[in-house]
Design a protein around this motif. Structure first.
Motif, PDB file in Angstrom:
ATOM      1  N   SER A  62      30.988  40.163  47.402  1.00 16.13           N
ATOM      2  CA  SER A  62      31.752  40.651  48.545  1.00 16.13           C
ATOM      3  C   SER A  62      31.823  42.172  48.471  1.00 16.13           C
ATOM      4  O   SER A  62      32.045  42.741  47.397  1.00 16.13           O
ATOM      5  N   VAL A  63      31.649  42.825  49.616  1.00 14.29           N
ATOM      6  CA  VAL A  63      31.855  44.268  49.692  1.00 14.29           C
ATOM      7  C   VAL A  63      33.316  44.482  50.039  1.00 14.29           C
ATOM      8  O   VAL A  63      33.823  43.910  51.006  1.00 14.29           O
ATOM      9  N   VAL A  64      34.005  45.278  49.222  1.00 19.47           N
ATOM     10  CA  VAL A  64      35.432  45.487  49.397  1.00 19.47           C
ATOM     11  C   VAL A  64      35.732  46.973  49.560  1.00 19.47           C
ATOM     12  O   VAL A  64      34.973  47.828  49.114  1.00 19.47           O
ATOM     13  N   VAL A  65      36.855  47.253  50.215  1.00 21.73           N
ATOM     14  CA  VAL A  65      37.355  48.614  50.355  1.00 21.73           C
ATOM     15  C   VAL A  65      38.812  48.594  49.929  1.00 21.73           C
ATOM     16  O   VAL A  65      39.559  47.672  50.282  1.00 21.73           O
ATOM     17  N   VAL A  78      42.246  49.285  41.711  1.00 17.85           N
ATOM     18  CA  VAL A  78      42.091  49.445  43.153  1.00 17.85           C
ATOM     19  C   VAL A  78      42.877  48.355  43.878  1.00 17.85           C
ATOM     20  O   VAL A  78      42.783  47.179  43.522  1.00 17.85           O
ATOM     21  N   SER A  79      43.614  48.753  44.904  1.00 20.82           N
ATOM     22  CA  SER A  79      44.298  47.807  45.781  1.00 20.82           C
ATOM     23  C   SER A  79      43.339  47.494  46.925  1.00 20.82           C
ATOM     24  O   SER A  79      43.095  48.335  47.791  1.00 20.82           O
ATOM     25  N   ILE A  80      42.772  46.290  46.922  1.00 25.27           N
ATOM     26  CA  ILE A  80      41.758  45.885  47.902  1.00 25.27           C
ATOM     27  C   ILE A  80      42.445  45.510  49.213  1.00 25.27           C
ATOM     28  O   ILE A  80      43.338  44.666  49.237  1.00 25.27           O
ATOM     29  N   THR A  81      42.007  46.144  50.311  1.00 23.85           N
ATOM     30  CA  THR A  81      42.618  45.885  51.619  1.00 23.85           C
ATOM     31  C   THR A  81      41.614  45.388  52.661  1.00 23.85           C
ATOM     32  O   THR A  81      42.026  44.932  53.728  1.00 23.85           O
ATOM     33  N   VAL A  82      40.311  45.475  52.364  1.00 24.27           N
ATOM     34  CA  VAL A  82      39.272  45.010  53.285  1.00 24.27           C
ATOM     35  C   VAL A  82      38.253  44.206  52.480  1.00 24.27           C
ATOM     36  O   VAL A  82      37.795  44.663  51.427  1.00 24.27           O
ATOM     37  N   VAL A  83      37.903  43.007  52.953  1.00 22.06           N
ATOM     38  CA  VAL A  83      36.909  42.164  52.292  1.00 22.06           C
ATOM     39  C   VAL A  83      35.810  41.839  53.299  1.00 22.06           C
ATOM     40  O   VAL A  83      36.085  41.268  54.356  1.00 22.06           O
ATOM     41  N   ASP A  84      34.584  42.215  52.978  1.00 24.03           N
ATOM     42  CA  ASP A  84      33.427  41.977  53.853  1.00 24.03           C
ATOM     43  C   ASP A  84      33.693  42.438  55.286  1.00 24.03           C
ATOM     44  O   ASP A  84      33.376  41.751  56.254  1.00 24.03           O
ATOM     45  N   GLY A  85      34.318  43.605  55.420  1.00 24.82           N
ATOM     46  CA  GLY A  85      34.559  44.196  56.729  1.00 24.82           C
ATOM     47  C   GLY A  85      35.769  43.666  57.461  1.00 24.82           C
ATOM     48  O   GLY A  85      36.077  44.135  58.549  1.00 24.82           O
ATOM     49  N   VAL A  86      36.475  42.700  56.900  1.00 16.58           N
ATOM     50  CA  VAL A  86      37.652  42.125  57.562  1.00 16.58           C
ATOM     51  C   VAL A  86      38.911  42.640  56.864  1.00 16.58           C
ATOM     52  O   VAL A  86      39.121  42.388  55.681  1.00 16.58           O
ATOM     53  N   GLY A 125      33.313  49.168  47.171  1.00 14.23           N
ATOM     54  CA  GLY A 125      32.698  48.598  45.986  1.00 14.23           C
ATOM     55  C   GLY A 125      32.182  47.191  46.234  1.00 14.23           C
ATOM     56  O   GLY A 125      32.385  46.613  47.309  1.00 14.23           O
ATOM     57  N   LEU A 126      31.529  46.647  45.233  1.00 12.41           N
ATOM     58  CA  LEU A 126      30.965  45.302  45.289  1.00 12.41           C
ATOM     59  C   LEU A 126      31.610  44.477  44.187  1.00 12.41           C
ATOM     60  O   LEU A 126      31.633  44.908  43.022  1.00 12.41           O
ATOM     61  N   VAL A 127      32.145  43.311  44.532  1.00 12.05           N
ATOM     62  CA  VAL A 127      32.755  42.439  43.529  1.00 12.05           C
ATOM     63  C   VAL A 127      31.646  41.854  42.661  1.00 12.05           C
ATOM     64  O   VAL A 127      30.684  41.268  43.172  1.00 12.05           O
ATOM     65  N   ILE A 128      31.753  42.048  41.343  1.00  2.54           N
ATOM     66  CA  ILE A 128      30.731  41.506  40.436  1.00  2.54           C
ATOM     67  C   ILE A 128      31.200  40.243  39.724  1.00  2.54           C
ATOM     68  O   ILE A 128      30.377  39.434  39.325  1.00  2.54           O
ATOM     69  N   SER A 129      32.518  40.089  39.582  1.00 11.98           N
ATOM     70  CA  SER A 129      33.032  38.838  39.011  1.00 11.98           C
ATOM     71  C   SER A 129      34.516  38.729  39.305  1.00 11.98           C
ATOM     72  O   SER A 129      35.145  39.687  39.758  1.00 11.98           O
ATOM     73  N   LEU A 130      35.070  37.565  39.039  1.00 14.38           N
ATOM     74  CA  LEU A 130      36.466  37.314  39.346  1.00 14.38           C
ATOM     75  C   LEU A 130      37.421  37.881  38.317  1.00 14.38           C
ATOM     76  O   LEU A 130      38.616  37.860  38.522  1.00 14.38           O
ATOM     77  N   GLY A 131      36.935  38.405  37.194  1.00 13.92           N
ATOM     78  CA  GLY A 131      37.807  39.033  36.218  1.00 13.92           C
ATOM     79  C   GLY A 131      38.813  38.062  35.657  1.00 13.92           C
ATOM     80  O   GLY A 131      38.508  36.898  35.406  1.00 13.92           O
ATOM     81  N   ASP A 132      40.052  38.533  35.489  1.00 15.54           N
ATOM     82  CA  ASP A 132      41.088  37.636  34.972  1.00 15.54           C
ATOM     83  C   ASP A 132      41.913  37.092  36.142  1.00 15.54           C
ATOM     84  O   ASP A 132      41.538  37.243  37.297  1.00 15.54           O
ATOM     85  N   ALA A 133      43.029  36.487  35.830  1.00 18.28           N
ATOM     86  CA  ALA A 133      43.836  35.844  36.870  1.00 18.28           C
ATOM     87  C   ALA A 133      44.455  36.831  37.848  1.00 18.28           C
ATOM     88  O   ALA A 133      44.887  36.451  38.922  1.00 18.28           O
ATOM     89  N   TYR A 136      39.899  41.438  40.213  1.00 18.87           N
ATOM     90  CA  TYR A 136      38.465  41.248  40.402  1.00 18.87           C
ATOM     91  C   TYR A 136      37.754  42.451  39.792  1.00 18.87           C
ATOM     92  O   TYR A 136      38.242  43.581  39.918  1.00 18.87           O
ATOM     93  N   TYR A 137      36.604  42.223  39.163  1.00 18.83           N
ATOM     94  CA  TYR A 137      35.812  43.341  38.663  1.00 18.83           C
ATOM     95  C   TYR A 137      34.910  43.842  39.775  1.00 18.83           C
ATOM     96  O   TYR A 137      34.247  43.059  40.459  1.00 18.83           O
ATOM     97  N   ILE A 138      34.917  45.164  39.953  1.00 18.58           N
ATOM     98  CA  ILE A 138      34.179  45.811  41.042  1.00 18.58           C
ATOM     99  C   ILE A 138      33.198  46.810  40.451  1.00 18.58           C
ATOM    100  O   ILE A 138      33.505  47.479  39.465  1.00 18.58           O
ATOM    101  N   THR A 139      32.029  46.953  41.089  1.00 19.83           N
ATOM    102  CA  THR A 139      31.064  47.979  40.695  1.00 19.83           C
ATOM    103  C   THR A 139      30.862  48.960  41.845  1.00 19.83           C
ATOM    104  O   THR A 139      30.996  48.596  43.014  1.00 19.83           O
ATOM    105  N   THR A 140      30.562  50.201  41.471  1.00 19.40           N
ATOM    106  CA  THR A 140      30.159  51.217  42.449  1.00 19.40           C
ATOM    107  C   THR A 140      28.783  51.750  42.082  1.00 19.40           C
ATOM    108  O   THR A 140      28.397  52.840  42.478  1.00 19.40           O
ATOM    109  N   ALA A 141      28.014  50.962  41.313  1.00 15.55           N
ATOM    110  CA  ALA A 141      26.730  51.409  40.776  1.00 15.55           C
ATOM    111  C   ALA A 141      25.565  51.244  41.760  1.00 15.55           C
ATOM    112  O   ALA A 141      24.485  50.820  41.385  1.00 15.55           O
ATOM    113  N   ARG A 142      25.812  51.559  43.028  1.00 18.95           N
ATOM    114  CA  ARG A 142      24.754  51.636  44.042  1.00 18.95           C
ATOM    115  C   ARG A 142      25.005  52.891  44.855  1.00 18.95           C
ATOM    116  O   ARG A 142      26.140  53.380  44.909  1.00 18.95           O
ATOM    117  N   ASN A 143      23.970  53.408  45.499  1.00 14.36           N
ATOM    118  CA  ASN A 143      24.116  54.643  46.270  1.00 14.36           C
ATOM    119  C   ASN A 143      25.118  54.523  47.402  1.00 14.36           C
ATOM    120  O   ASN A 143      25.800  55.485  47.746  1.00 14.36           O
TER     121      ASN A 143
END
Length: 185
Positions: A62-65, A78-86, A125-133, A136-143
């Motif tokens: 999922s792409v998150v903001v 990060v406090s995620i407020t947008v998921v896949d544009g929604v 960012g992009l969610v890479i895994s669900l992390g702990d309870a 979510y783990y997020i990456t920014t390792a793309r342009n």
């Protein structure tokens, strides 16, 4: 999110032809038809309405903001407020963590958290895994991932000048950030 999804207040593109009746989720202001709900336009005969799009929780890929709420030398929270544009409803944000090793794809050992993010930065960012309870783990390792909005120490809206620097238009001062490549370039 569907490409034709509208956010509240956004103008609704209308087809040419007979006048439409307004159904649920739309209103007219200053002669312009606008969405009052997050959703996609639906035409039922001569009636226009908005079909509500329901947000979903983040999942891997999922792409998150969200905005940076806390920093440490090893991670940014990060406090995620947008998921896949929604956009998520108020009060339904999720917590994401960007670990220092997930900021860039290369030279991971040279990354300093304070040179990539600051509190209040808005990050894509992009969610890479669900992390702990709790997060979510997020990456920014793309342009196309990284800081998309930042405020300078002087209070100006920063403009990206490279993938690792933003400039304050008020003072001209350059600050380090891991910038997302602006869309369309």
């Amino acid at each position: 999110m569907p490409s034709d999804c509208l956010i509240p207040g956004q103008p609704v593109p209308l087809p040419r032809g007979p006048t439409l009746q307004l159904g649920s989720g739309v209103y007219t202001r200053n002669g312009e038809t606008r969405a009052s709900l997050l959703g996609t336009p639906q035409f039922h005969g001569s009636t226009l309405s908005i079909h509500r799009v329901k947000p979903h929780p983040p999942a891997p890929n999922s792409v998150v903001v969200g905005s940076v709420t806390r920093l440490s030398p090893q991670q940014a929270v990060v406090s995620i407020t947008v998921v896949d544009g929604v956009p998520l409803p108020p009060g339904e944000d999720f917590t994401g963590v960007i670990r220092v090793q997930d900021i860039r794809a290369t030279e991971k050992d040279k990354v300093r958290m304070g040179d990539c993010f600051r509190g209040g930065d808005v990050v894509k960012g992009l969610v890479i895994s669900l992390g702990d309870a709790r997060s979510y783990y997020i990456t920014t390792a793309r342009n196309d991932l990284g800081v998309i909005f930042a405020t300078s120490e002087a209070g100006g809206t920063m403009e990206p000048v490279s993938w690792q620097e933003m400039r304050c238009p008020k003072t001209g001062k350059v600050e380090k950030r891991k910038c997302a490549k602006p869309e369309g370039l």
